[in-house]
Design an enzyme around this catalytic site. Structure first.
Site, short mmCIF file in Angstrom:
data_model
loop_
_atom_site.label_atom_id
_atom_site.label_comp_id
_atom_site.label_asym_id
_atom_site.label_seq_id
_atom_site.Cartn_x
_atom_site.Cartn_y
_atom_site.Cartn_z
N SER A 238 41.15 40.53 35.55
CA SER A 238 40.52 41.58 34.78
C SER A 238 40.62 41.25 33.28
O SER A 238 40.14 40.20 32.86
CB SER A 238 41.16 42.92 35.15
OG SER A 238 40.37 44.01 34.74
N ASP A 456 32.52 44.52 42.48
CA ASP A 456 33.56 44.90 41.52
C ASP A 456 33.05 46.00 40.59
O ASP A 456 32.04 45.83 39.91
CB ASP A 456 33.97 43.68 40.69
CG ASP A 456 35.29 43.87 39.98
OD1 ASP A 456 35.48 44.94 39.35
OD2 ASP A 456 36.13 42.96 40.02
N HIS A 486 38.04 45.76 43.06
CA HIS A 486 38.29 45.07 41.80
C HIS A 486 39.08 43.80 42.07
O HIS A 486 40.22 43.84 42.51
CB HIS A 486 39.07 46.00 40.87
CG HIS A 486 39.21 45.50 39.47
ND1 HIS A 486 38.23 44.79 38.82
CD2 HIS A 486 40.23 45.61 38.59
CE1 HIS A 486 38.64 44.49 37.60
NE2 HIS A 486 39.85 44.98 37.44
#
Length: 517
Positions: A238, A456, A486
């Protein structure tokens, strides 16, 4: 002010925390650094070129000791050790004041050790010290040949972590409407942002101007030297993908094996990130609605209608607190991060339709790191001080109002919230931001593996291709997973896991554009 972040940590809220401290057990044998070459100045940052580092930093020996429990969480197992790394407060003055970064490490379990593998789990603001021991089962094959290492970046957790307001103030701010409908609500929304920034400035002091992604990338290279590695091996998730890209730009010749999973779009500015997330979360909601047999367009209208009613009249909950519209959206957001949580979303939405907001409030509290006694974590505080130092753009109220129609077109459920967020998140921030978009070009760097997930919500999969383009020809190698949630690694795809493992363990670079279904 509540917020739907532009990107967030890959692991769900609620992980048990493990901290560092206690007496030394003798530590381990660390290699001594030899100093790093001056970094190339980033075209998109205001950070100065790094001066030569003193031996007091590059030759420091870390005192590895047993990690202690923190709060109500138990300490990790005996394999884990913690230490503190000294880094300059201001990287333009490496001989000046230093701050301490909390590190956690477990030595490689097998033979044929490759080196250290650093992890950043996202945020910005996620604690690596807390997360790493609980993530280890997902990377046990990597642990055989790598020392697993993570840390709390500057301004986070045990590394000079910033708390901008107290628990009562946080709960009181839950009543602030994040999608204001009247001039009075607009004024309250922006005033809350101002107050938060002042609280951060008071709590952080001089540190507030030195918690940028560029600062942390420089910290990583010092960490590499002190750990005794010639190259940096790194797994960023991320926000950790943006951090990895910035590192590659600053230190392309130090790039070892880098995996960037759930890739942030480095070409997107403040508004672009918000639009990307509006698309990503709406896409995930559509997939969820399809899984329940609903038409996505009709289902989205139903959810938007529910949120509108909650905006007019917050729902009661079993705790006695009210479920506001902003808390309701936060409660919807959390289960979209993982397909395994979709059944909880179904139950919470059904209860809310019947007038009970308890299910959505429980989900929102998990996202906001609020425990049963009303104590809140500080991840969102750290996230804000880091992202507002990074981001130069400060959209005005008028700018936001002009864009709201487009945000609503992108997402009838999340558009309003993410649109208003562009005006409120860094409004009246005490220090200026550094760049419009991060510089991640890394000519001459070794191949970097980029993993994108088509489902995602927080970092839409298009970001992986854009990161590959920005890194430069022959550097970014894209791997796509057609999945949900995610991130991709460890989420159920043997194809993804085996490809990433082969790259990290054997240096096998897959064909650019490989797809795992």
């Amino acid at each position: 002010m509540m917020r739907l972040p532009r990107w967030t940590a890959a692991l769900a809220a609620g992980l048990l925390l493990a901290g560092c401290g206690g007496s030394s057990d003798g530590g381990g044998d660390e290699g001594k650094g030899t100093g790093s070459a001056p970094a190339s100045p980033s075209r998109s940052t205001t950070a100065p070129t790094q001066a030569a580092l003193p031996a007091s930093l590059t030759s420091q020996r870390l005192d590895w000791h047993r990690c202690e429990a923190t709060g109500t969480s138990s300490a990790p197992g005996d394999a884990w050790r913690c230490a503190t790394l000294k880094v300059p407060l201001d990287w333009s003055r490496p001989n000046g004041k230093t701050i301490g970064l909390a590190l956690v490490r477990a030595r490689a379990t097998g033979g044929d050790r490759i080196g250290s593998l650093l992890f950043n789990f996202g945020g910005p603001g996620g604690s690596g010290v807390s997360t790493m021991p609980y993530f280890e089962p997902s990377v046990s094959s990597l642990h055989e040949r790598y020392d697993l290492v993570s840390w709390d970046p500057r301004g986070v957790g045990a590394s000079e972590g910033v708390r901008c307001r107290g628990d009562r103030e946080i709960q009181a701010a839950e009543s602030v409407d994040a999608t204001p409908d009247t001039p009075a609500e607009e004024k309250a929304y922006l005033q809350d942002a101002t107050d938060f920034g002042k609280g951060c400035q008071k709590a952080a002091g001089p540190l507030l101007a030195h918690v940028s992604t560029t600062d942390t990338a420089r910290d990583m290279d010092l960490m590499r030297q002190v750990l005794g590695d010639d190259e940096l091996h790194y797994f960023g998730i991320s926000y950790g993908t943006e951090l990895g890209g910035v590192y590659a730009h600053l230190f392309p010749q130090r790039v070892g094996r880098l995996v960037l999973d759930a890739v942030v779009d480095p070409a997107a500015d403040t508004v672009g990130h918000a639009e990307n997330q509006a698309r990503g979360f709406q896409r995930a909601l559509d997939d969820y609605l399809k899984s329940t047999g609903q038409d996505p367009e009709q289902g989205s209208r139903k959810v938007a209608g529910l949120l509108g009613r909650i905006d007019a009249e917050p729902l009661p909950t079993s705790s006695g607190r009210k479920l506001t519209q902003t808390l309701a959206v936060t409660g919807i957001i959390l289960p979209l991060y993982s397909e395994s949580m979709w059944p909880r979303l179904t139950g919470a939405l059904k209860s809310a339709e019947r007038g009970d907001g308890s299910g959505l409030l429980a989900l929102a509290d998990e996202y906001n790191d609020r425990d049963a006694s009303g104590r809140y974590g500080t991840t969102t505080h750290s996230q804000r001080v880091i992202s507002c130092l990074d981001d130069k753009q400060r959209p005005t109220l008028a700018d936001t109002k002009r864009r709201l129609a487009e945000f609503r077109r992108i997402s009838p459920v999340f558009g309003d919230f993410l649109g208003w967020d562009t005006a409120g998140w860094c409004h009246d921030w005490p220090v200026p931001g550094q760049y419009d978009t991060p510089e991640v070009s890394a000519p001459g760097a070794a191949p970097i593996l980029l993993v994108g997930n088509t489902g995602d919500p927080a970092t839409p999969y298009e970001g992986a291709r854009r990161m590959a383009d920005e890194l430069g020809r022959g550097v970014g190698v894209e791997l796509t997973w057609k999945g949900e949630g995610h991130g991709a690694y460890g989420n159920g795809s043997d194809c993804v896991d085996s490809t990433v493992d082969a790259y990290l363990l054997s240096g096998t670079v897959p064909k650019d554009g490989k797809v795992c279904s």
